[in-house]
Design a protein around this motif. Structure first.
Motif, PDB file in Angstrom:
ATOM      1  N   THR A 141       0.808  -1.218   0.000  1.00 52.58           N
ATOM      2  CA  THR A 141       0.000   0.000   0.000  1.00 52.58           C
ATOM      3  C   THR A 141       0.840   1.267   0.000  1.00 52.58           C
ATOM      4  OG1 THR A 141      -0.138  -0.094   2.422  1.00 52.58           O
ATOM      5  CG2 THR A 141      -1.918  -1.132   1.161  1.00 52.58           C
ATOM      6  N   ARG A 142       2.087   1.155   0.472  1.00 50.64           N
ATOM      7  CA  ARG A 142       2.971   2.326   0.491  1.00 50.64           C
ATOM      8  C   ARG A 142       4.422   1.860   0.509  1.00 50.64           C
ATOM      9  NH1 ARG A 142       2.389   7.479   3.044  1.00 50.64           N
ATOM     10  NH2 ARG A 142       0.538   6.720   4.143  1.00 50.64           N
ATOM     11  N   TYR A 150      11.221   1.135  -2.047  1.00 50.18           N
ATOM     12  CA  TYR A 150      10.903   2.250  -2.945  1.00 50.18           C
ATOM     13  C   TYR A 150      11.574   2.086  -4.305  1.00 50.18           C
ATOM     14  CZ  TYR A 150       9.848   7.063  -4.295  1.00 50.18           C
ATOM     15  OH  TYR A 150       9.358   8.183  -4.947  1.00 50.18           O
ATOM     16  N   PRO A 155       3.415   0.712  -5.203  1.00 51.17           N
ATOM     17  CA  PRO A 155       2.169   0.501  -4.470  1.00 51.17           C
ATOM     18  C   PRO A 155       1.097  -0.093  -5.390  1.00 51.17           C
ATOM     19  CG  PRO A 155       3.138   2.588  -3.828  1.00 51.17           C
ATOM     20  CD  PRO A 155       3.965   2.068  -4.988  1.00 51.17           C
ATOM     21  N   THR A 223       4.353   6.202   8.542  1.00 54.70           N
ATOM     22  CA  THR A 223       3.251   6.786   7.776  1.00 54.70           C
ATOM     23  C   THR A 223       3.746   7.626   6.606  1.00 54.70           C
ATOM     24  OG1 THR A 223       3.233   8.754   9.178  1.00 54.70           O
ATOM     25  CG2 THR A 223       1.829   6.909   9.846  1.00 54.70           C
ATOM     26  N   GLY A 224       5.040   7.737   6.458  1.00 50.50           N
ATOM     27  CA  GLY A 224       5.578   8.592   5.411  1.00 50.50           C
ATOM     28  C   GLY A 224       5.959   9.965   5.910  1.00 50.50           C
TER      29      GLY A 224
END
Length: 253
Positions: A141-142, A150, A155, A223-224
């Protein structure tokens, strides 16, 4: 020996000395040019594709550039050549990843906790929720900039196997999280991914869990949102990079 003769010898000596001192800097120029000609062009194709008409091509170029290691001069070169808002938006995201990656500190050899981290959030998806799969899968999801996921995962990707073990019935989020936690820093984890209708295999070297929680400190689930000092430093760096964008595309404040 006359004064004129001595002066001529002295001048000749000085010219030889000056030539010897300045020669290395003259020779260094072609090396710098060669460095740019070798390192930059191999990524220019991906840079151009950040503005490709198809989403899949833009996403693939995004991943490829995220894996690059470029210095500030080369990053500035990219910002100077941005030609669209889409390209600028993606380049800023990738540059944020490069910047955060540079903030990861080496782990001390005597550190007690050496757990690895991949840097992503995920959920579980059942087979009846997606016609492409025949057993449960892990949906990404992220992915967190600065960390390995990354550079390799988008995602929406579905993880259908981890280290060649299918995420079949009985495999759940807790087990998946435990599999990752059991791996150490610099371990390699292999994922079988389902991206759209394509099956891919990606082997990813884990980063430091300690550094993950230092950079993304919100509770235990990232959460980023960056830690305040890193966010502040990133905003300064971002402003510096944006100053090199054409004023037609990004009017300078």
């Amino acid at each position: 020996m006359s004064k004129d003769s001595r002066w001529q010898i002295f001048c000749k000596y000085c010219m030889i000395t000056i030539c010897l001192i300045t020669a290395p800097s003259v020779a260094a120029a072609p090396q710098d040019a060669e460095k740019q000609s070798i390192l930059l062009p191999e990524f220019l194709t991906y840079f151009d594709a950040l503005d490709h008409e198809t989403y899949s091509m833009r996403s693939e170029a995004h991943l490829k550039l995220s894996q690059a290691i470029l210095d500030d001069a080369q990053i500035i070169h990219l910002f100077q050549n941005v030609g669209s808002y889409e390209q600028l938006h993606r380049l800023l995201q990738i540059t944020r990843h490069w910047f955060i990656r540079s903030q990861i500190k080496p782990t001390s050899p005597d550190a007690k906790i050496k757990h690895g981290a991949i840097g992503m959030n995920f959920s579980q998806i059942a087979s009846h929720q997606d016609p492409r799969i025949k057993h449960p899968a892990i949906q990404v999801t992220r992915t967190l900039p600065g960390f390995p996921a990354y550079q390799h995962i988008i995602p929406g990707d579905l993880i259908i196997a981890i280290n060649h073990q299918p995420t079949n019935h009985g495999f759940n989020l807790q087990r998946f999280a435990q599999e990752i936690r059991n791996l150490k820093l610099d371990s390699v984890v292999t994922f079988d991914l389902l991206r759209k209708n394509q099956t891919l295999t990606r082997s990813i070297t884990l980063s430091s869990y300690t550094q993950l929680t230092r950079i993304y400190p919100i509770n235990t689930t990232p959460t980023g949102e960056l830690a305040a000092p890193i966010e502040s430093a990133w905003q300064m760096y971002r402003k510096q990079m944006l100053s090199h964008v054409s004023s037609d595309l990004w009017p300078q404040q």
